[in-house]
Motif scaffolding. Structure first.
Motif, PDB file in Angstrom:
ATOM      1  N   ASP A 158       0.839  -1.211   0.000  1.00 35.76           N
ATOM      2  CA  ASP A 158       0.000   0.000   0.000  1.00 35.76           C
ATOM      3  C   ASP A 158       0.871   1.258   0.000  1.00 35.76           C
ATOM      4  O   ASP A 158       0.561   2.242  -0.683  1.00 35.76           O
ATOM      5  CB  ASP A 158      -0.919   0.025   1.224  1.00 35.76           C
ATOM      6  N   LYS A 161       2.488   1.746  -3.480  1.00 35.84           N
ATOM      7  CA  LYS A 161       1.471   2.211  -4.438  1.00 35.84           C
ATOM      8  C   LYS A 161       1.148   3.688  -4.214  1.00 35.84           C
ATOM      9  O   LYS A 161       1.114   4.482  -5.160  1.00 35.84           O
ATOM     10  CB  LYS A 161       0.212   1.346  -4.265  1.00 35.84           C
ATOM     11  N   GLU A 204       1.036   0.707  -9.435  1.00 33.64           N
ATOM     12  CA  GLU A 204      -0.268   0.476  -8.789  1.00 33.64           C
ATOM     13  C   GLU A 204      -0.756  -0.941  -9.106  1.00 33.64           C
ATOM     14  O   GLU A 204      -1.163  -1.677  -8.200  1.00 33.64           O
ATOM     15  CB  GLU A 204      -1.251   1.526  -9.339  1.00 33.64           C
ATOM     16  N   CYS A 205      -0.702  -1.318 -10.366  1.00 32.17           N
ATOM     17  CA  CYS A 205      -1.153  -2.661 -10.770  1.00 32.17           C
ATOM     18  C   CYS A 205      -0.264  -3.736 -10.148  1.00 32.17           C
ATOM     19  O   CYS A 205      -0.767  -4.777  -9.709  1.00 32.17           O
ATOM     20  CB  CYS A 205      -1.156  -2.806 -12.291  1.00 32.17           C
ATOM     21  N   CYS A 207       1.465  -3.616  -7.310  1.00 33.39           N
ATOM     22  CA  CYS A 207       1.149  -3.742  -5.878  1.00 33.39           C
ATOM     23  C   CYS A 207      -0.206  -4.413  -5.669  1.00 33.39           C
ATOM     24  O   CYS A 207      -0.346  -5.290  -4.807  1.00 33.39           O
ATOM     25  CB  CYS A 207       1.179  -2.373  -5.208  1.00 33.39           C
ATOM     26  N   ASP A 208      -1.194  -4.012  -6.461  1.00 35.76           N
ATOM     27  CA  ASP A 208      -2.535  -4.605  -6.315  1.00 35.76           C
ATOM     28  C   ASP A 208      -2.522  -6.098  -6.649  1.00 35.76           C
ATOM     29  O   ASP A 208      -3.177  -6.894  -5.974  1.00 35.76           O
ATOM     30  CB  ASP A 208      -3.547  -3.886  -7.224  1.00 35.76           C
ATOM     31  N   CYS A 209      -1.795  -6.470  -7.701  1.00 31.19           N
ATOM     32  CA  CYS A 209      -1.747  -7.884  -8.105  1.00 31.19           C
ATOM     33  C   CYS A 209      -1.092  -8.739  -7.027  1.00 31.19           C
ATOM     34  O   CYS A 209      -1.579  -9.824  -6.710  1.00 31.19           O
ATOM     35  CB  CYS A 209      -0.968  -8.056  -9.417  1.00 31.19           C
ATOM     36  N   LYS A 211      -0.809  -7.973  -3.847  1.00 38.33           N
ATOM     37  CA  LYS A 211      -1.648  -7.935  -2.635  1.00 38.33           C
ATOM     38  C   LYS A 211      -2.838  -8.891  -2.757  1.00 38.33           C
ATOM     39  O   LYS A 211      -3.222  -9.543  -1.785  1.00 38.33           O
ATOM     40  CB  LYS A 211      -2.140  -6.497  -2.413  1.00 38.33           C
TER      41      LYS A 211
END
Ligand code: ADP
Ligand code: MG
Length: 214
Positions: A158, A161, A204-205, A207-209, A211
């Motif tokens: 987080d 990102k 961002e993508c 970190c989201d992936c 996570k």
């Protein structure tokens, strides 16, 4: 135990990032039309289309091979400054993780740090010059800080990102020192740098992936 990123995970991320980039064509082209020559989205989107096309091949490689392949594709398929900068950065990252089939959170941080160092050397640019470095550099700093503080994986991702997004946003107030925006009378002040925005999309993508799989 920190998370591990496999080649499969990285290719999954590439596909998500490719979609995010593809969906924001008008927006990114518009940003580059103001501060540059309008082709940044076309350049980066073309690169990601080529990466997606190489997905199956990359899934079968160790992670150092994946980074090298991405670097070579970006170098050869993306026009403009971004092709050379991303290409060189990924090849530098592949050297940092040489011989590894998959990487830990610490190794991902080291790979991202190698990328930003290579970009800074190759582009002769520093943070504050209103470039893609203004998203990647603070993201790497946030990553190192989170690791040093022993933050959880979710908190770390987080923080990385958010730093990438805030970094891209901060380019709005910057005067361009490198790149085409530096040729403009007002040095692009008041406008976001398109390369910083597409860099923040990727981080961002990523970190989201990661996570989503914790
Ligand atoms: P070009 O500027 O050659 O048309 P692109 O449009 O693909 O290439 O990419 C423009 C982006 O590249 C800029 O928004 C900026 O973020 C980044 N950039 C340009 N020059 C440099 C540099 N010397 N160092 C780091 N990034 C740069
Ligand atoms: Mg351009």
């Amino acid at each position: 135990m920190s998370f591990v990123v496999t080649s499969n995970d990285y290719v999954d991320y590439i596909q998500v990032a490719a979609k995010k980039i593809a969906e924001n064509g008008d927006y990114i082209s518009g940003l580059d039309a103001i501060t540059g020559d309008g082709d940044h989205w076309a350049n980066i989107n073309m690169g990601f289309e080529n990466l997606v096309a190489a997905s199956d091949e990359m899934r079968a490689m160790p992670i150092d091979g994946v980074f090298k392949k991405i670097g070579m594709l970006m170098m050869s398929k993306i026009g403009g400054s971004s092709g050379i900068l991303y290409g060189g950065a990924y090849i530098a990252a592949s050297k940092t993780v040489a011989g590894k089939a998959e990487i830990t959170s610490e190794e991902l941080c080291a790979a991202l740090e190698a990328m930003v160092k290579d970009m800074m050397e190759r582009g002769k640019a520093e943070p504050g010059f209103k470039t893609m470095i203004d998203s990647l550099y603070p993201a790497v700093e946030a990553y190192k800080k989170a690791l040093a503080e022993g933050k959880s994986d979710a908190e770390t991702l987080d923080a990385v990102k958010q730093a990438a997004i805030d970094g891209a946003e901060s380019t709005k107030g910057m005067e361009a020192v490198k790149g085409r925006a530096s040729y403009q009378a007002n040095k692009g002040v008041g406008h976001l740098d398109p390369g910083a925005v597409t860099m923040s999309y990727q981080l961002e993508c990523l970190c989201d992936c990661i996570k989503a799989k914790l």
